[in-house]
Structure formats: C-alpha cells, structure tokens
Motif scaffolding. Structure first.
Motif, short mmCIF file in Angstrom:
data_model
loop_
_atom_site.label_atom_id
_atom_site.label_comp_id
_atom_site.label_asym_id
_atom_site.label_seq_id
_atom_site.Cartn_x
_atom_site.Cartn_y
_atom_site.Cartn_z
N GLY A 135 29.64 16.05 -33.29
CA GLY A 135 28.93 16.22 -32.03
C GLY A 135 28.95 14.96 -31.19
O GLY A 135 29.17 13.86 -31.70
N THR A 136 28.72 15.15 -29.90
CA THR A 136 28.67 14.02 -28.95
C THR A 136 27.68 14.33 -27.85
O THR A 136 27.60 15.47 -27.38
N ASP A 137 26.92 13.31 -27.43
CA ASP A 137 26.09 13.41 -26.24
C ASP A 137 26.45 12.25 -25.33
O ASP A 137 25.93 11.14 -25.46
N GLY A 138 27.37 12.53 -24.42
CA GLY A 138 27.89 11.48 -23.54
C GLY A 138 26.88 10.91 -22.58
O GLY A 138 27.13 9.85 -21.99
N THR A 139 25.71 11.54 -22.45
CA THR A 139 24.68 10.94 -21.58
C THR A 139 24.15 9.66 -22.20
O THR A 139 23.47 8.88 -21.55
N GLY A 140 24.50 9.43 -23.48
CA GLY A 140 24.04 8.21 -24.15
C GLY A 140 25.07 7.09 -24.15
O GLY A 140 24.91 6.12 -24.89
N VAL A 141 26.09 7.20 -23.32
CA VAL A 141 27.14 6.16 -23.30
C VAL A 141 26.54 4.76 -23.16
O VAL A 141 26.93 3.83 -23.87
N ALA A 200 23.70 3.55 -24.00
CA ALA A 200 22.77 3.08 -25.03
C ALA A 200 23.43 2.07 -25.97
O ALA A 200 22.75 1.23 -26.58
N LEU A 201 24.76 2.15 -26.09
CA LEU A 201 25.49 1.26 -27.01
C LEU A 201 26.94 1.23 -26.57
O LEU A 201 27.65 2.23 -26.70
N TYR A 202 27.36 0.11 -26.00
CA TYR A 202 28.73 0.07 -25.47
C TYR A 202 29.25 -1.36 -25.42
O TYR A 202 28.47 -2.33 -25.51
N GLY A 203 30.56 -1.49 -25.32
CA GLY A 203 31.18 -2.79 -25.13
C GLY A 203 31.22 -3.08 -23.64
O GLY A 203 31.84 -2.33 -22.88
N GLY A 204 30.55 -4.14 -23.21
CA GLY A 204 30.45 -4.45 -21.78
C GLY A 204 31.75 -5.00 -21.21
O GLY A 204 32.77 -5.06 -21.91
N ASP A 237 32.52 -7.91 -20.65
CA ASP A 237 32.95 -9.09 -21.41
C ASP A 237 33.46 -8.71 -22.81
O ASP A 237 33.77 -9.58 -23.61
N GLY A 238 33.50 -7.39 -23.09
CA GLY A 238 34.00 -6.94 -24.40
C GLY A 238 32.98 -7.09 -25.52
O GLY A 238 33.30 -6.86 -26.69
N LYS A 239 31.76 -7.46 -25.18
CA LYS A 239 30.73 -7.66 -26.21
C LYS A 239 29.73 -6.50 -26.23
O LYS A 239 29.45 -5.87 -25.20
N ILE A 240 29.16 -6.26 -27.41
CA ILE A 240 28.25 -5.12 -27.59
C ILE A 240 26.94 -5.29 -26.81
O ILE A 240 26.30 -6.34 -26.90
N LYS A 241 26.59 -4.24 -26.06
CA LYS A 241 25.27 -4.17 -25.40
C LYS A 241 24.56 -2.96 -26.01
O LYS A 241 25.16 -1.90 -26.14
N MET A 242 23.30 -3.15 -26.37
CA MET A 242 22.62 -2.06 -27.08
C MET A 242 21.16 -1.96 -26.69
O MET A 242 20.47 -2.98 -26.61
N GLY A 281 18.34 -1.01 -28.50
CA GLY A 281 18.02 -0.80 -29.92
C GLY A 281 17.05 0.34 -30.17
O GLY A 281 17.26 1.16 -31.06
N ARG A 282 15.98 0.37 -29.38
CA ARG A 282 14.96 1.42 -29.58
C ARG A 282 15.54 2.81 -29.34
O ARG A 282 15.30 3.74 -30.10
N ALA A 283 16.32 2.95 -28.23
CA ALA A 283 16.89 4.26 -27.89
C ALA A 283 17.84 4.72 -29.01
O ALA A 283 17.82 5.89 -29.42
N VAL A 284 18.65 3.79 -29.51
CA VAL A 284 19.60 4.15 -30.57
C VAL A 284 18.84 4.52 -31.84
O VAL A 284 19.17 5.49 -32.53
N TYR A 285 17.79 3.76 -32.12
CA TYR A 285 16.98 4.02 -33.32
C TYR A 285 16.42 5.45 -33.29
O TYR A 285 16.55 6.21 -34.25
N ASN A 286 15.80 5.79 -32.16
CA ASN A 286 15.17 7.12 -32.07
C ASN A 286 16.20 8.23 -32.17
O ASN A 286 16.01 9.23 -32.86
N PHE A 287 17.33 8.05 -31.49
CA PHE A 287 18.41 9.04 -31.57
C PHE A 287 18.89 9.18 -33.01
O PHE A 287 19.06 10.29 -33.53
N ALA A 288 19.09 8.03 -33.66
CA ALA A 288 19.68 8.02 -35.01
C ALA A 288 18.82 8.78 -36.02
O ALA A 288 19.33 9.59 -36.79
#
Ligand code: UT7
Length: 331
Positions: free
Chosen positions: A202-208, A210-214, A216-221, A223-230
């Motif tokens: 499954g995928t929910d692209g509205t969450g793009v 919430a966690l992505y490589g910016g 600058d190629g570095k991870i932006k997250m 944390g709380r949103a990802v935690y609750n989803f997870a």
C-alpha cells in the motif's frame, strides 16, 4: 505458494557509532536515544564504500548458507546445490544505490556474484522495499518459472542523513541483508505448504512530505507524523494478514516488522493485541537500516536457529512515501 525461503545472509560495515559518540556531535544523550528508540549503536560505512559492497557479501553468505545443509531452511531431499549461474533473478531494494541514476546496483551484484544468467534490477519503496521486492520476486518466479532468486536490501543511510538534525540522525544505520528464494515447481520439487503466501502492499502519497530526501539530498522527517502513521499501519497490516489466512496469534511464531524504533514496534503490537515475546526486536546494535533490516534479522535468527523449518512468520513494514507492506511466510 511454492516459493520458499532457502537461506539468508547479512553484511555490515566495521565501524560502530555509539550513542555516546553521537552525543559529542549533537545535543543528545545515550539515555534519551535508548529510551525513545531502543537503539544503542549503529554501523557506519566508510566514505568510499558503496551499497553493493555489503549487498554482494550478504548475497554470497546467502548462497553459501543455501549450500550448507545445516543452514538451509529449504531442506530439499536430496540437498540441492545452488551455483551463482543457477540464479535467475536479482532484486536489490535500496534508497541509496551505488550510482545516482544509472545503472541499477543489482547489475553490480550480477557481475560480482557471477550470476551470469540472472535478470537484475533495483526497487525503491523506502523501508517497505524489501517486502515489495519479495512480492515482485515471487510474482516473476511464478510467471517465468524461475528456479532461484536473490532478494537483497542494501542501505547506506549514513550518506543521506543530516548529521546536524538530532531528531532523525540518531535513528539510522548502514547494512545489508539478502535471502535466496526457490521455486519448488521450477526445480521439480513437490509443492509444499511452505513459502510466501499472502502479501499486502500500500501507499499513501499524501504523506510524501512526512519523510523525504530534500534538495540537499538529506533526510527531512516529521518524526511525530511518521510515528503515528507507523503504529496504525503496522498494527492494521498484521491484523489484516492474520484475518486473510484465518490465523490466530497462537498460529504465529514471530511477528517480524521493520526495525524502525522499539517504541513503534511495541505500540503496534499492543494495538494489534499481540504477545510481546513474539515481536522481534533487533535494532539495538544496528538502528534503522531501512529495507535491509528485515533480511538482516532473518539472517541472524536463522543462523542461531531461532527461526527453524515449520514456523509461521508474519511481516509488516512502513516507510517513506508513505508506503507499507506485509507478508506471511511458512518456513
Ligand atoms: O523508517 C522510518 C523512519 N522514521 C521513523 O521511524 C520515525 C518515527 N518517529 C520516531 O521514532 C520518534 O518521533 C522520534 C524518536 C524521532 C522522536 O521521539 P518523540 O518522542 O516523538 O520526540 P519529539 O519529536 O516529540 O520530541 C520531544 C523532545 C523535543 O524537545 P522539546 O521540544 O519537548 O523541548 C525534541 O527537541 O525531544 C527532543 N529531541 C531530542 N532530545 C535529545 C528530539 N530528538 C532528540 C535527541 N536527543 N536526539
């Protein structure tokens, strides 16, 4: 049915980065990281090391283990030797490939392993990627009547972590895990009850975001949103899989989930009303190695015989995208 797990392998960088060492770089502490994540240390690759360096070693170990009757979960009789040229398919799940665009890291594996007859490609579904790759591999093996496949998760997250961001850099580590799959029908075995059965993707692209490589190629997250989803999606995936195959908790030996954070795993288990002792925790020494953590864990558990023939394992993962995936395996 009929695509079975023969063996697994793993490979890790030598360098260990402890929480105390991290606390000399950013404002954090061993106590905070352990209590919020369950992580004590992680492995970090050298500047000149690439994902394929570890992926090749993990696959070599999986091949070696398939050829060792002691470590072969498949237990065909007579024991079936697997040579590199018998491999029909290599899939590498990675968000940190060797090259920024071309070619796929799996092609490097094909060359280095001498799998001259294998089709090879990469797949990126972030931390859910290994289970996505397993589903794709099972489908292709059935469709092409392939005999053997290597499916690998290989991640060097240290290369894309923002080492100034204490909310995310504490989580991640580097490593690789691989499994060798056999198609019972294609090798002329009787089709057993073993192997991978149900998959959920499954995928929910509205969450793009919430966690992505910016840029600058570095991870932006977030944390709380990802935690609750997870917590929600892993509990739901595990329960949906059990319902799909009419399994009770007693029918399952282990729940093997993406090793993101001990708190997430425990909270998801609690929400799905699963006994804690059946939920595998294997992140204290590795951190979150994204799509490598499920095959790395399989490798460790098969090695010390905590996973044996005759078991039922239910898998779930979530990751950037936001994606999720689940599977049921009978060993
Ligand atoms: O494969 C998927 C990868 N992503 C994930 O699994 C992320 C899921 N999220 C998480 O695991 C958790 O949200 C974190 C472990 C990232 C953070 O834990 P939290 O309990 O959600 O903390 P928080 O973000 O709500 O922050 C609480 C406090 C904040 O301080 P204030 O504002 O209350 O003063 C943060 O600044 O903790 C602070 N904090 C830290 N303190 C010490 C955040 N990171 C750290 C840190 N060390 N490393």
């Amino acid at each position: 049915m009929g695509i079975i797990l023969r063996s697994a392998g793993k490979a890790l960088p030598e360098k260990i980065l402890t929480n105390d060492e991290l606390a000399t770089i950013i404002d954090t502490s061993d106590e905070w990281i352990k209590s919020h994540t369950g992580i004590s240390e992680r492995r970090i690759a050298k500047d000149d090391e690439r994902a394929s360096d570890f992926a090749v070693k993990a696959c070599e170990e999986a091949l070696k283990n398939a050829n060792n009757p002691e470590k072969d979960l498949g237990k065909s009789s007579p024991h079936k030797v697997v040579r590199p040229e018998d491999i029909d398919l290599i899939i590498v799940s990675t968000a940190t490939p060797d090259f920024p665009c071309l070619p796929a890291t799996a092609c490097v594996l094909q060359r280095e392993l001498g799998c001259t007859n294998a089709a090879a490609f990469d797949l990126n579904a972030a931390c859910s990627g290994f289970l996505y790759a397993m589903d794709v591999a099972c489908g292709l093996m059935e469709r092409h009547n392939y005999k053997y496949a290597l499916v690998c998760g290989a991640e060097l997250l240290s290369k894309i972590v923002d080492w100034q961001d204490r909310g995310s850099c504490i989580l991640f580590g580097d490593g690789s895990g691989a499994v060798l799959l056999e198609n019972e029908q294609a090798v002329g075995e009787k089709i057993t009850e073993r192997g991978f059965t149900s998959f959920i993707l499954g995928t929910d692209g509205t969450g793009v975001s919430a966690l992505y490589g910016g840029e600058d190629g570095k991870i932006k997250m977030d944390g709380r949103a990802v935690y609750n989803f997870a917590v929600g999606i892993m509990a739901k995936t595990l329960m949906d899989l059990m319902e799909k195959e009419n399994l009770s908790v007693d029918d399952v030996d282990y729940f093997l989930c993406h090793q993101a954070n001990e708190r997430i795993l425990k909270a998801a288990g609690k929400r799905a009303k699963l006994p804690e002792e059946k939920i595998i925790l294997n992140l204290a020494n590795y951190g979150n190695t994204s799509s490598a953590c499920i095959p790395m864990t399989l490798s460790s558990y098969i090695k010390d015989k905590r996973i044996k023939p005759g078991m039922t394992i239910v898998f779930a993962a979530f990751g950037a995208g936001l994606t999720w995936a689940g599977a049921i395996l009978r060993t």
